[in-house]
Design an enzyme around this catalytic site. Structure first.
Site, mmCIF file in Angstrom:
data_model
loop_
_atom_site.group_PDB
_atom_site.id
_atom_site.type_symbol
_atom_site.label_atom_id
_atom_site.label_comp_id
_atom_site.label_asym_id
_atom_site.label_seq_id
_atom_site.Cartn_x
_atom_site.Cartn_y
_atom_site.Cartn_z
ATOM 1 N N TYR A 2 43.110 36.330 47.271
ATOM 2 C CA TYR A 2 44.072 35.483 47.032
ATOM 3 C C TYR A 2 43.461 33.906 47.224
ATOM 4 O O TYR A 2 43.946 32.955 46.535
ATOM 5 C CB TYR A 2 45.041 35.492 48.182
ATOM 6 C CG TYR A 2 46.016 36.725 48.289
ATOM 7 C CD1 TYR A 2 46.098 37.432 46.913
ATOM 8 C CD2 TYR A 2 46.707 37.156 49.324
ATOM 9 C CE1 TYR A 2 47.163 38.334 46.902
ATOM 10 C CE2 TYR A 2 47.618 38.110 49.175
ATOM 11 C CZ TYR A 2 47.833 38.641 47.972
ATOM 12 O OH TYR A 2 48.808 39.917 47.883
ATOM 13 N N MET A 59 51.951 48.253 44.307
ATOM 14 C CA MET A 59 52.604 47.677 45.380
ATOM 15 C C MET A 59 54.076 47.979 45.458
ATOM 16 O O MET A 59 54.651 46.991 45.018
ATOM 17 C CB MET A 59 52.158 46.342 45.900
ATOM 18 C CG MET A 59 50.619 46.168 46.074
ATOM 19 S SD MET A 59 50.212 44.677 46.882
ATOM 20 C CE MET A 59 50.762 43.644 45.606
ATOM 21 N N ASP A 110 44.645 41.848 27.666
ATOM 22 C CA ASP A 110 43.952 41.846 28.974
ATOM 23 C C ASP A 110 43.283 40.744 29.281
ATOM 24 O O ASP A 110 42.235 40.024 28.536
ATOM 25 C CB ASP A 110 42.901 42.863 28.714
ATOM 26 C CG ASP A 110 41.994 43.348 30.022
ATOM 27 O OD1 ASP A 110 42.362 42.938 31.109
ATOM 28 O OD2 ASP A 110 41.406 44.519 29.973
ATOM 29 N N ARG A 146 49.097 43.516 30.130
ATOM 30 C CA ARG A 146 48.233 44.425 29.414
ATOM 31 C C ARG A 146 48.908 45.575 28.408
ATOM 32 O O ARG A 146 48.720 45.561 27.132
ATOM 33 C CB ARG A 146 47.302 45.316 30.299
ATOM 34 C CG ARG A 146 46.336 44.638 30.655
ATOM 35 C CD ARG A 146 45.303 45.464 31.747
ATOM 36 N NE ARG A 146 46.024 45.743 33.017
ATOM 37 C CZ ARG A 146 45.868 46.820 33.936
ATOM 38 N NH1 ARG A 146 44.680 47.445 33.233
ATOM 39 N NH2 ARG A 146 46.515 47.344 34.689
ATOM 40 N N GLY A 200 55.649 43.858 35.759
ATOM 41 C CA GLY A 200 55.484 44.509 37.267
ATOM 42 C C GLY A 200 57.081 43.901 37.921
ATOM 43 O O GLY A 200 57.977 43.481 37.429
ATOM 44 N N ILE A 201 56.961 44.008 39.244
ATOM 45 C CA ILE A 201 58.047 44.032 40.145
ATOM 46 C C ILE A 201 58.325 42.495 40.007
ATOM 47 O O ILE A 201 59.709 42.252 40.060
ATOM 48 C CB ILE A 201 57.698 44.532 41.490
ATOM 49 C CG1 ILE A 201 57.706 45.848 41.664
ATOM 50 C CG2 ILE A 201 59.047 44.069 42.527
ATOM 51 C CD1 ILE A 201 57.299 46.446 43.017
ATOM 52 N N LYS A 253 48.650 38.575 52.938
ATOM 53 C CA LYS A 253 47.368 38.831 53.054
ATOM 54 C C LYS A 253 46.336 37.546 53.193
ATOM 55 O O LYS A 253 45.361 37.474 53.631
ATOM 56 C CB LYS A 253 46.765 39.509 52.083
ATOM 57 C CG LYS A 253 46.973 41.111 52.081
ATOM 58 C CD LYS A 253 46.259 41.918 51.180
ATOM 59 C CE LYS A 253 46.714 41.869 49.818
ATOM 60 N NZ LYS A 253 48.079 42.251 49.218
#
Length: 354
Positions: free
Chosen positions: A145, A180, A48, A34, A12-13, A113
């Site tokens: 979260y 995102m 996973d 994954r 991911g980022i 969030k």
């Protein structure tokens, strides 16, 4: 210090930026995902985390000093977000249990969030005063979260490791297939506007257009994660993490337009969500991709308009206080316009945009 690290969500980022930084600093890095992607110097682990037995089996020979949790899975509602994402953290930390394999430190990446509420109540109702500060308590709302944090806190109490929680604002960085991804979404949107002659319209709210905001470069967040792992005073603390500058979208939109050779459309205060503007653009992107020889012809693998709409449609300005980190010695700074431009150049170099 150096040691062995496990980066969860390494494709991911945030995860890819963190894994890259750790490897550059001499760490032995295991990258869990994954579907891992090839990264120089990263030892991939494909599993996973929803499967506790498979997770335990995948981690049985992994000994690490630090764990960086940068992954989550989006579900249809917040109850499912809580169930799935808390279980993933629990399965991970259970899989690392044992006197010879307990990590020294676990860092968890969440986000704003924490203050704004989950997607189902995002930016609505009674909200804390800005700038957001870490001592502002949890909202009286169910939030995945909070559930992730509680799993980390419980395991730390049980197993004796220190922890840190990192709350970035919208993250700028490169990843394909990420849920995102504002920077790449805006790059794709600008490319489509240039291709079709459509106006490059700001999709969000008047409050976001006029109000102050900030963002987080994935590379700066990676530095913050490493800093907290190496700084004794940062143990067992939660931190906001932003670039250090503030801006208004009324200015930034023009900067992004200029980079792509566009004139920004005038903003009249109307919200025009990207999810609607880009709803029928899959064929347009495929045509651009085939003509230009791009690496990813599938629009949904690059853009996440729903998430960009959530950020740019908020009814309040959002700025984030970094004093807690500054007092402890973290002084890194990243101009946000430069972060966007660096991402756009990398997307172009990697043949993800023309």
């Amino acid at each position: 210090m150096t040691g062995a690290a496990l980066v969860v969500g390494a494709s991911g980022i945030v995860g890819s930026a963190t894994a890259e930084l750790l490897a550059e600093n001499g760490w032995t890095v295991h990258g869990l995902a994954r579907r891992p992607v090839a990264q120089a110097g990263i030892r991939p682990i494909a599993v996973d985390l929803q499967d506790p037995a498979a997770t335990a089996a995948a981690l049985k020979d992994v000994q690490v000093d630090a764990v960086f949790i940068t992954s989550w899975l989006r579900q249809d509602n917040e109850a499912e977000n809580i169930r799935v994402n808390s279980a993933m953290v629990r399965n991970l930390l259970d899989g690392l249990r044992g006197s010879n394999r307990t990590p020294r430190h676990v860092a968890l990446v969440t986000g704003l969030k924490h203050y704004l509420g989950p997607f189902e109540a995002y930016g609505k109702g009674s909200l804390p005063q800005t700038p957001f500060r870490e001592d502002q308590g949890r909202l009286d709302l169910a939030n995945f979260y909070y559930a992730q944090e509680d799993e980390v806190f419980a395991a730390a109490e049980r197993d004796g490791f220190s922890w840190s929680v990192h709350r970035p604002h919208t993250v700028i960085g490169k990843a394909v297939g990420n849920a995102m991804n504002m920077g790449t979404t805006l790059a794709v949107y600008a490319t489509i506007c240039r291709e079709t002659g459509r106006p490059f319209r700001f999709p969000g709210s008047q409050a976001q257009w006029d109000g102050l905001t900030d963002m987080t470069d994935a590379r700066l967040l990676a530095r913050h994660l490493l800093w907290a792992t190496e700084t004794p005073g940062a143990a067992n603390e939660a931190f906001n993490v932003v670039n250090g500058d503030v801006f208004r979208w009324s200015w930034m939109w023009g900067q992004i337009a200029k980079w792509f050779g566009l004139e920004p459309a005038p903003f009249d205060g109307s919200i025009r969500p990207l999810e609607q503007q880009m709803a029928h653009d899959a064929s347009v992107w495929r045509r651009i991709s085939e003509r230009e020889g791009l690496a990813e012809p599938t629009l949904d693998r690059l853009s996440s308009p729903w998430h960009t709409d959530a950020d740019l449609g908020r009814p309040i300005e959002v700025v984030t206080d970094m004093s807690k980190s500054r007092r402890l010695g973290f002084t890194a700074y990243q101009p946000t316009d430069d972060a966007f431009f660096a991402l756009f150049r990398r997307l172009r170099e990697d043949r993800l945009i023309p």
